[in-house]
Scaffold this active site. Structure first.
Site, short mmCIF file in Angstrom:
data_model
loop_
_atom_site.label_atom_id
_atom_site.label_comp_id
_atom_site.label_asym_id
_atom_site.label_seq_id
_atom_site.Cartn_x
_atom_site.Cartn_y
_atom_site.Cartn_z
N ARG A 280 -43.51 -34.29 11.55
CA ARG A 280 -42.46 -33.80 10.65
C ARG A 280 -41.23 -34.72 10.71
NH1 ARG A 280 -41.21 -29.13 7.53
NH2 ARG A 280 -43.05 -27.93 8.11
N ARG A 312 -36.41 -24.94 15.86
CA ARG A 312 -35.87 -24.86 14.50
C ARG A 312 -35.66 -26.23 13.83
NH1 ARG A 312 -31.20 -20.35 13.54
NH2 ARG A 312 -31.80 -19.72 11.45
N GLU A 683 -35.30 -22.40 8.78
CA GLU A 683 -34.91 -23.63 9.46
C GLU A 683 -33.89 -24.52 8.73
OE1 GLU A 683 -39.22 -24.29 9.80
OE2 GLU A 683 -38.76 -25.28 11.68
N1 MTE Z 1 -33.41 -16.45 13.38
C1 MTE Z 1 -33.26 -15.64 14.45
N2 MTE Z 1 -32.31 -14.69 14.41
N3 MTE Z 1 -34.04 -15.77 15.56
C2 MTE Z 1 -35.00 -16.75 15.65
O1 MTE Z 1 -35.70 -16.85 16.66
N4 MTE Z 1 -36.11 -18.65 14.52
C3 MTE Z 1 -35.97 -19.71 13.52
C4 MTE Z 1 -35.60 -19.10 12.17
N5 MTE Z 1 -34.50 -18.20 12.30
C5 MTE Z 1 -35.17 -17.63 14.53
C6 MTE Z 1 -34.34 -17.42 13.40
C7 MTE Z 1 -37.17 -20.52 13.36
S1 MTE Z 1 -37.43 -21.81 14.41
C8 MTE Z 1 -38.05 -20.29 12.36
S2 MTE Z 1 -39.40 -21.28 12.12
C9 MTE Z 1 -37.89 -19.16 11.44
O2 MTE Z 1 -36.72 -18.39 11.69
C10 MTE Z 1 -39.13 -18.27 11.57
O3 MTE Z 1 -39.06 -17.16 10.76
P1 MTE Z 1 -39.34 -17.21 9.17
O4 MTE Z 1 -40.59 -17.99 8.99
O5 MTE Z 1 -39.46 -15.79 8.80
O6 MTE Z 1 -38.17 -17.88 8.54
N1 HPA Z 2 -43.68 -26.33 11.57
C1 HPA Z 2 -43.52 -25.42 12.55
N2 HPA Z 2 -44.44 -25.14 13.42
C2 HPA Z 2 -45.60 -25.79 13.34
C3 HPA Z 2 -45.82 -26.74 12.36
C4 HPA Z 2 -44.82 -27.03 11.43
O1 HPA Z 2 -44.95 -27.86 10.52
N3 HPA Z 2 -47.06 -27.22 12.55
C5 HPA Z 2 -47.54 -26.59 13.63
N4 HPA Z 2 -46.67 -25.72 14.10
MO1 MOS Z 3 -39.79 -22.63 14.04
S1 MOS Z 3 -39.37 -24.35 15.09
O1 MOS Z 3 -41.08 -23.41 13.13
O2 MOS Z 3 -40.59 -21.69 15.22
#
Ligand code: MTE
Ligand code: HPA
Ligand code: MOS
Length: 733
Positions: A280, A312, A683
């Site tokens: 990525r 994230r 993210e």
């Molecule tokens: N927001 C909160 N409050 N707590 C979390 O752990 N994780 C982040 C983001 N926002 C997170 C967060 C990350 S790394 C990701 S990938 C996404 O939320 C995952 O949730 P989503 O796919 O529903 O956005």
């Molecule tokens: N994003 C987050 N988590 C992951 C991914 C990605 O692209 N691929 C494997 N795990």
């Molecule tokens: Mo988020 S780093 O894809 O859990």
């Protein structure tokens, strides 16, 4: 009857284990059992992508904090004392903590990634300006409020049920089955909600679950292990620190013609998710800009640190920081404002990314222009200049930060989800999906999706825990795609039930077109007709007619694909765009700083839940600013974590967040591949924080135009002070 587990972990970063003496620990009253790798009935292996990570050390230790033994005792206090009585004799070996040093001796965790388009060598010959340099960004501790942990209980028939603080219940299930040498159907993983993950529990929740499950398997008792904060900081992986080199070339009109980079990712002692994170980085190497000629190489370097992991942005932020540093470097040496070069090179409709995919509904220019106009950037720049003229000891700086982030797991296979819906005979609804609530609000969104589909209100829907027995083979809740994938699967299940109800009502009402039966406000009605029936009555009728009121939904993102060797294809369902403007004030006597304001134009599509989404923007922004400014993760040359508690590892608090944050919702048509056209939001906002680094840099330059600061994040107050007074701020060693 619950027992408590605790890890005895390596105290040196690299060495050969000669002897382990557990006699004293075993004799401590209340100690039930001490478990080593020889007690593992299945494989001693927890590696997710590559099988290179033992659950418990065998002959060698590879990082400080590497689990060696598991103590199981009647209380966690006893387990703690027992750990102090274990004696391990280790012959130390050479420790490497620097990724470039690891690269130079050939210590790589996976194959290097090379990706190019066009011809950079030829393009550089047409460039008026060519700049080369280095950029590095530090690691980042997740600091989820709830530390890692798991609780295993015997579940009858030799099966085990595990409550785990994980983003990936199936990853836990698979790993535990592997370690216990049993099949996945023997392991049930249940997650209600978790106290944050931020990527740190995408696959690093599995070892703790495997440990308690192993103890439960051996002792037939419930076993719990919840890490203390200090253990969690010490033993778990973090955001990958990167060291990078870049070369950027521009023509006389500031068009970026060529970009080259080499990324050295500090992967730690095992692969974990590093190869995927690295990919990525490569995909997001040119951020929100169109660059016709690109040539990048990326290396996942094996060092003697805890294996680093998802955080994230998943490598995207590290790549984007290098691009922004290169542009800043070019602007500084040409003598134009950075935003002139940024603006000139923003992505346009139909432009190709490095990975071959072309932009569709590209909002890069739109976000940027709206940010510039609505938040009067030109006026702000003038008033900053005036302020700086009359304030010798305080300087303000401003930076714009455009973001373009691809939505989908880059591993195409992972982009799928399932859901289970029951409508009970009283009309109430229970839903299950593979989504994990970690504070990001996905539970609210799932309830909204089901309520919207059935025309009910949110209180009519019960969201069940995420459980591998109800919903199997889930991808982790990650990649910002949780609501899209699980929401679409949920919609599929709801629609199956709805269509059965529609056919039933069309028959009952003697109408031809079942699609004219619609459900809203707790009622079924005939569109353009007079027939109506209360939801509960309709369900009662369906129940009497023996209609199936349950459904299993499935979704797999269409269109996406990627050639794993050339890295060309269409890896992302869609992209999320946005632009942030960040302003700061630097105290030029002390090196302290504050963020005065952040203004953002963000592409939400059609937001399903503006309050939840605003929370994600604010949280992501602050987390990104923390990474770029305060949070300094320090390991010394022995691989010891010197920032191993929250007194010396500073995360943003209420005083360090920007004084104002304004967010404008760029309401766009969204994407059909986003849940109800509400784009993923988890993210992308973290990367707005990268602007914080450059806002500070710009403020420093207005105090000392000759400053010799290397592009080295985080921009701590110490670095600011050195930058202000011309002390050359080196890249870290
Ligand atoms: N927001 C909160 N409050 N707590 C979390 O752990 N994780 C982040 C983001 N926002 C997170 C967060 C990350 S790394 C990701 S990938 C996404 O939320 C995952 O949730 P989503 O796919 O529903 O956005
Ligand atoms: N994003 C987050 N988590 C992951 C991914 C990605 O692209 N691929 C494997 N795990
Ligand atoms: Mo988020 S780093 O894809 O859990």
């Amino acid at each position: 009857g619950t027992l408590f587990a605790k890890v005895y972990a390596a105290k040196v970063a690299h060495g050969i284990i000669n002897n382990i003496d557990i006699t004293k620990a075993e004799n401590l009253p209340g100690v039930i059992r001490i478990i080593g790798h020889k007690d593992i009935p299945g494989q001693n292996q927890v590696g997710g992508i590559i099988a290179d990570e033992p659950l418990l050390a065998e002959k060698e230790v590879d990082f400080i904090g590497m689990p060696i033994m598991i103590v199981v005792a009647e209380s966690d206090v006893i387990a703690h004392h027992a750990c102090q009585l274990i004696e391990v004799d280790i012959t130390p070996k050479k420790v490497i903590v620097d990724p470039v040093e690891a690269y130079e001796v050939g210590h790589l965790l996976s194959d290097p990634i090379h990706c190019k388009k066009g011809d950079t060598t030829a393009a550089f010959t047409n460039c008026k300006y060519i700049l080369e340099g280095e950029a590095e960004s530090g690691g980042q501790e997740h600091v989820y409020l709830e530390t890692q942990g798991a609780y295993a209980i015997p579940n009858g028939d030799r099966s085990i049920k595990i409550f785990s603080s994980t983003q990936g219940p199936t990853a836990v299930q698979r790993t535990v089955a592997k370690v216990l040498g049993c099949t996945m159907n023997q392991i049930e993983v249940d997650v209600n909600r978790i106290g944050g993950g931020f990527g740190g529990k995408e696959d690093q929740a599995s070892p703790w679950a495997a440990m308690v499950a192993l103890a439960t398997h051996l002792l037939d008792r419930p076993v719990k292990y919840i890490l203390e904060r200090g253990e969690d900081l010490q033993m778990t992986g973090k955001r990958h620190p990167y060291k990078s080199r870049y070369k950027i070339g521009l023509d006389a009109e500031y068009n970026i013609l060529a970009f080259e980079a080499q990324y050295f990712q500090n992967g730690g002692a095992a692969a974990d998710l590093s190869p995927a994170v690295l990919q990525r980085t490569v995909f997001h190497s040119t951020n929100s800009y169109f660059v016709p000629n690109v040539n990048v190489s990326a290396y996942s370097c094996r060092t003697n640190l805890p294996p680093n992991t998802a955080f994230r942005g998943f490598g995207g932020p590290q790549g984007m920081f290098v691009m922004e540093a290169a542009i800043h470097h070019a602007a500084r040496s040409i003598g134009v404002p950075t935003h002139v070069i940024q603006e000139k090179n923003l992505l346009t409709e139909g432009a190709a990314f490095l990975y071959g995919q072309k932009t569709e509904d590209c909002e890069a220019q739109n976000c940027w222009q709206q940010a510039r106009l609505n938040y009067e950037v030109d006026k702000q720049l003038v008033s900053i200049e005036k302020y700086n003229e009359v304030h010798p000891n305080h300087k303000k700086g401003l930076a714009l930060m455009p973001v373009c982030f691809g939505i989908s797991f880059t591993n195409t296979m992972m982009n799928n989800a399932r859901a289970l819906v029951h409508v009970y005979s009283d009309g109430s609804v229970g839903i299950s999906t593979g989504a994990i609530e970690m504070g990001q609000g996905v539970s609210s969104k799932m309830i909204q999706v089901a309520a919207g589909a059935f025309g009910l209100s949110n209180v009519d829907i019960k969201l069940e825990t995420t459980n591998t027995t109800r919903v199997a083979n889930t991808s982790p809740s990650a990649a910002s795609a949780t609501a899209d994938l699980n929401g679409k699967a949920l919609l599929d299940a709801c629609e199956q039930i709805l269509s059965r109800l529609k056919i039933m009502l069309a028959k009952t009402w003697n109408i031809n077109d079942a699609d004219t039966v619609i459900f809203h406000n707790g009622q079924a009605t005939e569109l353009g007709g007079t027939k109506k029936m209360d939801w509960k009555e309709a369900i009662e009728l369906a129940f009497q007619q023996r209609i199936n009121l349950s459904a299993k939904g499935h979704y797999a993102t269409p269109r996406i694909h990627i050639d794993r060797t050339t890295l060309q294809g269409h890896p992302f369902a869609y992209h999320v765009y946005g632009t942030a403007i960040l302003t700061c004030t630097v105290d030029c006597i002390r090196g302290n700083y504050e963020f005065d304001a952040v203004e953002i134009v963000h592409d939400f599509g059609t937001s399903l839940n503006p309050a939840v989404d605003l929370g994600q923007i604010e949280g992501g922004l602050v987390q990104g600013i923390g990474w770029m400014t305060l949070e300094e993760l320090i390991y010394n040359k022995k691989g010891e974590l010197k920032s191993g508690n929250l007194a010396n590892y500073k995360i943003p608090d209420i005083y360090s967040v920007p004084k104002t944050v304004q967010v404008q919702y760029l309401e766009t048509i969204g994407s059909d591949l986003a849940i109800l056209k509400s784009k993923a939001v988890g993210e992308p906002p973290l990367m707005y924080g990268i602007g914080a680094y450059f806002a500070l840099y710009n403020a420093i330059m207005s105090f000392n135009p000759e400053t010799k600061m290397a592009y080295s994040a985080p921009m701590t107050a110490e670095k600011v002070l050195m930058g202000l007074y011309g002390v050359s701020v080196p890249l870290s060693v």
